[in-house]
Design a protein around this motif. Structure first.
Motif, PDB file in Angstrom:
ATOM      1  N   SER A  80       0.844  -1.195   0.000  1.00 53.62           N
ATOM      2  CA  SER A  80       0.000   0.000   0.000  1.00 53.62           C
ATOM      3  C   SER A  80       0.885   1.252   0.000  1.00 53.62           C
ATOM      4  CB  SER A  80      -0.968  -0.030   1.188  1.00 53.62           C
ATOM      5  OG  SER A  80      -2.007   0.899   1.008  1.00 53.62           O
ATOM      6  N   TRP A 178      -8.766  -1.344  -2.380  1.00 53.28           N
ATOM      7  CA  TRP A 178      -8.634  -0.028  -1.745  1.00 53.28           C
ATOM      8  C   TRP A 178      -8.950   1.078  -2.748  1.00 53.28           C
ATOM      9  CZ3 TRP A 178      -6.472   4.703  -2.130  1.00 53.28           C
ATOM     10  CH2 TRP A 178      -6.464   5.509  -0.988  1.00 53.28           C
ATOM     11  N   HIS A 238      -6.343  -6.159  -1.664  1.00 51.46           N
ATOM     12  CA  HIS A 238      -5.346  -5.103  -1.518  1.00 51.46           C
ATOM     13  C   HIS A 238      -4.228  -5.626  -0.628  1.00 51.46           C
ATOM     14  CE1 HIS A 238      -3.787  -1.005  -1.345  1.00 51.46           C
ATOM     15  NE2 HIS A 238      -3.767  -1.059  -0.028  1.00 51.46           N
TER      16      HIS A 238
END
Length: 291
Positions: A80, A178, A238
């Motif tokens: 991320s 996400w 994600h």
């Protein structure tokens, strides 16, 4: 009581969970700055200081002093915002080591796209623009990008990855959950597609397919270097590397019968070419654990 970080996935020390990296020295640099360790700004009136770049440098300095400078091989990874950080700092990380050290980088779910959302605006660009401006990120972005594009554009990996000199591996869902919730459909829609792809209309699924096409186009120039690799699957998820069920488990997602952990190991150790692109949703039945 100090809460311990769950060392699973690529951080696991068990060979049955992490076949290629279980016996490595593994270190987590806790994320705390909001700009992928790239901020260097200050708002004196508000009493705010943003020191992501300095935090990154201090962390690296400490690790090198504790023995990392003697490493024979090193892998910078993150998921991320950490995946974006791994991309932004990849060549910088390579520069810490002598040329004899094998150094590579892994960006997991960090391929944030400058995409138009369901409502016709650019949510992700608005988020990044605020971050880059507030934290004065521009000064820490590669000049190879800022010489031709504005700073906000250069915070998007799609505009950076082709010019990174260090071997880089990208892991991403072509329908990153996400980005679906926070960028593509940033507010609730009547049928609940934002929270479950099983509730999406035909037109919304078509919209997601266009997002997938954007992602595959984004890695075109990146793919010209044989040292790079990727794993782009079609699961609505994600981050893969730090979740055991996604990294290396019996029912982990696969592309061509290859799990993420094996794809990364093949790439890092040069065992085989590792360029894995999944077919479009909903063809991948190994995504059953993502429903």
């Amino acid at each position: 009581m100090v809460k311990r970080w769950p060392f699973t996935g690529i951080l696991s020390d068990k060979p049955e969970e992490n076949p290629d990296f279980f016996n490595w020295n593994r270190v987590i640099l806790r994320y705390c700055d909001g700009a992928s360790f790239a901020g260097e700004g200050e708002d004196k009136a508000a009493g705010l200081q943003f020191r992501g770049q300095r935090i990154w440098l201090a962390g690296m300095e400490e690790l090198m002093s504790k023995g990392m400078q003697k490493a024979n091989q090193a892998l910078l990874s993150g998921c991320s915002a950490g995946g974006l950080a791994s991309i932004l700092h990849c060549d910088e990380f390579r520069g810490l080591f002598p040329s004899s050290t094998k150094v590579k980088c892994l960006g997991d779910a960090g391929l944030f796209l400058d995409a138009i959302n369901w409502y016709g605006t650019r949510t992700m660009r608005n988020i990044f623009d605020g971050t880059v401006s507030l934290q004065e990120v521009a000064k820490n972005l590669p000049s190879s990008c800022t010489n031709r594009l504005n700073a906000t554009s250069c915070f998007f990996p799609e505009n950076l990855i082709a010019n990174i000199k260090t071997p880089l591996f990208l892991i991403n869902s072509a329908y990153d959950s996400w980005q679906v919730k926070n960028s593509l459909i940033p507010t609730n829609d009547p049928n609940g597609c934002r929270h479950s792809h099983l509730k999406c209309s035909t037109s919304q699924i078509k919209f997601f397919q266009e997002f997938r096409n954007h992602m595959l186009t984004a890695i075109n120039s990146f793919s010209t270097s044989k040292q790079n690799g990727w794993f782009i699957n079609s699961c609505f998820t994600h981050c893969h590397t730090e979740h055991q069920d996604l990294w290396f488990a019996i029912d982990s997602p696969r592309i061509g019968n290859k799990r993420v952990a094996i794809a990364v190991g093949d790439w890092f150790f040069n065992r085989a070419e590792s360029r894995n692109t999944d077919c479009p949703y909903p063809c991948d039945k190994t995504c059953r654990n993502m429903v």
